[in-house]
Scaffold this motif. Structure first.
Motif, mmCIF file in Angstrom:
data_model
loop_
_atom_site.group_PDB
_atom_site.id
_atom_site.type_symbol
_atom_site.label_atom_id
_atom_site.label_comp_id
_atom_site.label_asym_id
_atom_site.label_seq_id
_atom_site.Cartn_x
_atom_site.Cartn_y
_atom_site.Cartn_z
ATOM 1 N N PRO A 134 10.430 -79.393 103.705
ATOM 2 C CA PRO A 134 11.340 -79.043 104.803
ATOM 3 C C PRO A 134 10.866 -77.765 105.504
ATOM 4 O O PRO A 134 10.071 -76.996 104.961
ATOM 5 N N LEU A 135 11.348 -77.552 106.709
ATOM 6 C CA LEU A 135 11.062 -76.323 107.433
ATOM 7 C C LEU A 135 11.899 -75.209 106.820
ATOM 8 O O LEU A 135 13.127 -75.270 106.838
ATOM 9 N N PRO A 136 11.263 -74.162 106.254
ATOM 10 C CA PRO A 136 12.039 -73.155 105.524
ATOM 11 C C PRO A 136 12.793 -72.205 106.445
ATOM 12 O O PRO A 136 12.322 -71.848 107.523
ATOM 13 N N LEU A 137 13.945 -71.792 105.990
ATOM 14 C CA LEU A 137 14.761 -70.798 106.687
ATOM 15 C C LEU A 137 14.230 -69.397 106.408
ATOM 16 O O LEU A 137 13.572 -69.168 105.402
ATOM 17 N N THR A 191 6.351 -69.737 120.079
ATOM 18 C CA THR A 191 6.914 -70.233 118.826
ATOM 19 C C THR A 191 6.631 -71.728 118.698
ATOM 20 O O THR A 191 6.640 -72.466 119.686
ATOM 21 N N MET A 192 6.401 -72.165 117.468
ATOM 22 C CA MET A 192 6.109 -73.579 117.234
ATOM 23 C C MET A 192 7.358 -74.444 117.333
ATOM 24 O O MET A 192 7.260 -75.655 117.517
ATOM 25 N N TYR A 193 8.530 -73.833 117.201
ATOM 26 C CA TYR A 193 9.775 -74.583 117.312
ATOM 27 C C TYR A 193 10.655 -73.939 118.374
ATOM 28 O O TYR A 193 10.591 -72.729 118.613
ATOM 29 N N ASN A 194 11.491 -74.772 118.986
ATOM 30 C CA ASN A 194 12.359 -74.311 120.058
ATOM 31 C C ASN A 194 13.767 -74.824 119.791
ATOM 32 O O ASN A 194 13.956 -75.846 119.130
ATOM 33 N N ASN A 195 14.755 -74.088 120.289
ATOM 34 C CA ASN A 195 16.168 -74.497 120.109
ATOM 35 C C ASN A 195 16.537 -74.739 118.654
ATOM 36 O O ASN A 195 16.898 -75.854 118.289
ATOM 37 N N VAL A 228 12.592 -65.182 113.687
ATOM 38 C CA VAL A 228 11.552 -66.151 114.085
ATOM 39 C C VAL A 228 10.338 -66.085 113.172
ATOM 40 O O VAL A 228 9.391 -66.855 113.338
ATOM 41 N N TYR A 229 10.336 -65.177 112.197
ATOM 42 C CA TYR A 229 9.159 -64.963 111.351
ATOM 43 C C TYR A 229 9.020 -66.044 110.283
ATOM 44 O O TYR A 229 9.984 -66.403 109.606
ATOM 45 N N TRP A 289 9.153 -69.637 114.172
ATOM 46 C CA TRP A 289 7.757 -69.666 113.715
ATOM 47 C C TRP A 289 6.806 -69.212 114.846
ATOM 48 O O TRP A 289 6.176 -70.020 115.510
ATOM 49 N N ARG A 290 6.708 -67.906 115.020
ATOM 50 C CA ARG A 290 5.826 -67.377 116.059
ATOM 51 C C ARG A 290 4.368 -67.661 115.695
ATOM 52 O O ARG A 290 3.953 -67.515 114.546
ATOM 53 N N HIS A 291 3.611 -68.085 116.673
ATOM 54 C CA HIS A 291 2.195 -68.398 116.451
ATOM 55 C C HIS A 291 1.506 -68.443 117.808
ATOM 56 O O HIS A 291 1.987 -69.081 118.736
#
Length: 678
Positions: free
Chosen positions: A511-514, A379-383, A523-524, A387-389
């Motif tokens: 912004p990072l979308p929810l 994932t590109m982000y943690n905690n 996580v999608y 955003w799985r990639h």
């Protein structure tokens, strides 16, 4: 522009005199306290309800994506955990192996002053929201795009994407498309009389093709009407008419995933009119790569070819064709078992219209991008993980020159992702050293998920997600006041021999979308964006978070375009772009590096959290800013050294054994190994 949810209501406005100010402060403090408690209770209730779904056999299900009787213990055996599609995600949620999306804190509505950062348009024109019409919360997730234009009418453009608008209708419909008739200046989302898209009983993974000999548009989806989860879709000659699309099947099956497609629309090609689709079949060898093609303009798709055995698992990344010669290429990826491990790019080629296939290229290993992992996926982000990639990109080809873009991580600097380009001048047999397309060097800001288009005049445009303009220390999903990323691009005018400078492509730092839809994995955020080129424009779409619903940023599909002939405002070519070695193409340490005990001390303890094997790690003695967390020999996360602790939710249940070590990022300075057995 997307409208707000139909379920919203405007708050009433009241006026208080100055004498009531002190009482108002007390009242507001009480309200905030109660709201916080209420939100916490709601969150606990939702999580508890989801935890109740942890079971072995699905005995009851009202979700059309989750079959009654499904044995959750077979998730790994069937490859469900490696699949990207919505049905696999719904099964993971029902079995308790993943969480569905959820709304952000209601307090976010008090702080929703969105900050849009406008810059001079260097690449692109004006961004266009693909999603028109009313939205009904929480089924508001639109992402993962595939863009194609009509070669005989470049003003006609169709973008297909995943759309959770119909997640809860019967039959299910998680597929959408928008059509432009003015060259991309405006788009309209296809909506029929039922209020849904015309693609009933399909579950996303978008592909859109145009068959030039017949003037017919073909969507390809994971299709419930083709065996449960096979390949099929809808076709029409009038794409703007939502009632004109008719159904067809390509492959009847119940476990297909990650399809792609390409149509040969060059009248000079020996295979003019052929259409191709590739995918992973998880009923064969744990995910074997297959292809089918049509030689009769889409009437039949009986020509089937198995490209791989399934071992090792090679992900179907994307398929493309040489717009001049008609040669066809499938880009695949060996994902190294998942997580934050190493990857390698793989290429397959057919020179006879899809009949025979050759594995022409197996690239060197590189570190997959990401900051964390959720189950199988990085994932590109943690905690939280988001955003799985896995590093996937897009290939393109012209006159025997094959191009590919992808993302990789730099473990020596802690950079979670950079975008690279490789080029072949011998039809995909050998490739140049990777060339880094993004020029920013801030290791705390990532670039990922690139796509690529090529025009018949040799113009290339690579576009990717880019955090370089982020101002906060990190991004969190749904925070509309925190600018996170913008689409950036880089252009070549000579078929990839040199590259102009990288510049902003989209208009806004979004912004990072929810992802709020509870029926879609939390996580999608879309797994790919497939770009293409018309005779006069590069066409690219992406997922964006600038539009808020209920005070939260949410996933919204946007589109922009770039002239294939316009000069760059900063025409400084990089003469050695395709031969200069990348400063960070591969790791400086391998995941199986021999640890150096004694320098870092690691302790580990295990517990069950809602049935999931969960391990708490703590360490001391590391001196680097970031550390790599290894589980069973593979990197699962790169995290700050402070506070020297990490919690690993393994995604597994029952009896298992996990061995951990912690290493200073990108080095062989590692801790002792610590094993936890459940």
């Amino acid at each position: 522009m997307k409208k707000n949810s139909t379920s919203q209501s405007a708050p009433a406005r009241h006026t208080l005199g100055e004498g009531g100010f002190f009482n108002l402060r007390i009242l507001l403090a009480s309200v905030f306290c109660l709201v916080g408690v209420f939100i916490a209770l709601l969150s606990f209730s939702a999580f508890s309800a989801q935890a109740q779904q942890h079971r072995t056999i699905i005995t009851q299900s009202t979700d059309p994506l989750v079959p009654v009787g499904f044995d959750c213990s077979r998730i790994h055996e069937l490859g469900i955990d490696k699949q990207e599609n919505m049905r696999a995600g719904a099964i993971m949620i029902a079995c308790g192996a993943a969480q569905g999306g959820s709304a952000s804190s209601a307090l976010g509505a008090f702080f929703q002053a969105i900050k849009e950062f406008f810059a001079p348009l260097v690449y692109g024109t004006t961004d266009v929201d693909l999603v028109t019409g009313t939205e009904t919360y929480p089924n508001v997730t639109q992402s993962e795009t595939f863009t194609v234009s009509n070669p005989d009418n470049p003003n006609q453009i169709v973008v297909a994407y995943n759309d959770s608008r119909g997640r809860n209708v019967s039959p299910i419909n998680i597929s959408g498309a928008s059509v432009s008739t003015d060259g991309g200046a405006t788009f309209t989302r296809l909506t029929n009389g039922s209020g849904q898209s015309p693609f009933s009983n399909t579950v996303g993974d978008p592909v859109i093709l145009y068959n030039r000999p017949t003037g017919t548009w073909y969507t390809i989806w994971l299709d419930g009407g083709c065996g449960g989860q096979g390949l099929g879709g809808y076709k029409t000659t009038t794409p703007s008419n939502a009632n004109s699309w008719t159904h067809y099947c390509i492959h009847n099956n119940n476990n297909d995933d990650r399809e792609s497609g390409w149509a040969d629309n060059n009248p000079a090609s020996p295979f003019y009119g052929r259409m191709y689709t590739s995918w992973n079949d998880f009923n064969v060898g744990g995910g074997a790569l297959f292809l089918r093609y049509s030689t009769d303009n889409g009437l039949t798709w009986t020509n089937a070819r198995q490209i791989t055995t399934g071992s090792p698992f090679i992900r179907n990344v994307q398929i493309t064709g040489d717009v001049a010669t008609g040669d066809v290429y499938i880009a695949g990826m060996n994902e190294g078992g998942g997580g934050l491990t190493t990857r390698s790019n793989v290429l397959f080629r057919s020179t006879d219209g899809g009949n025979m296939w050759t594995n022409t290229y197996n690239g060197p290993s590189f570190n997959g991008p990401g900051r964390g992992a959720s189950g199988y996926f990085a994932t590109m982000y943690n905690n939280p993980a988001y955003w799985r990639h896995m590093g996937w990109g897009e290939p393109a080809a012209l006159n025997g020159v094959v191009h590919y873009v992808y993302a990789a991580r730099n473990t020596s600097t802690g950079d979670a992702g950079n975008v690279f380009y490789i080029r072949s001048t011998d039809k995909g047999q050998t490739f140049s050293a990777p060339f880094q397309l993004n020029t920013n060097t801030d290791a705390t800001k990532a670039q990922w998920q690139p796509n690529l288009s090529v025009s018949s005049n040799g113009s290339l445009l690579a576009v990717w997600y880019d955090e370089r303009e982020r101002t906060a220390a990190s991004c969190q999903p749904s925070s509309p006041s925190t600018p996170c990323y913008r689409m950036w691009a880089r252009r070549s005018t000579d078929n990839g021999a040199t590259w102009l400078t990288d510049q902003a492509f989209s208009d806004v730092v979004t912004p990072l979308p929810l992802q709020p839809d509870p029926g879609i994995q939390a996580v999608y955020a879309g797994d790919y964006d497939y770009a293409s080129s018309s005779s006069n424009q590069h066409l690219h779409a992406w997922v964006d978070g600038r539009v808020t619903i209920r005070g939260s940023s949410q996933q919204d599909a946007f589109h922009d375009r770039q002239s294939v002939g316009a000069a760059s405002p900063t025409p400084t070519p990089t003469a050695t772009a395709t031969v200069a070695p990348s400063p960070t193409p591969t790791a400086t340490a391998t995941p199986t590096a021999t640890p150096t005990p004694g320098q870092i001390t690691l302790t580990a303890s295990g517990r069950k959290v809602h049935g999931i094997d969960t391990v708490s790690l703590s360490w001391s003695g590391a001196t680097s800013a970031t550390v790599d967390i290894y589980r069973n020999g593979g990197v699962i996360a790169t995290v700050p050294n402070t506070p020297s602790s990490y919690t690993d939710s393994t995604g597994q249940r029952g009896k298992a054994s996990f061995t951990y070590k912690v290493c200073e990022a990108g080095t062989q300075t590692c801790s002792n190994q610590a094993t936890v057995t459940f």
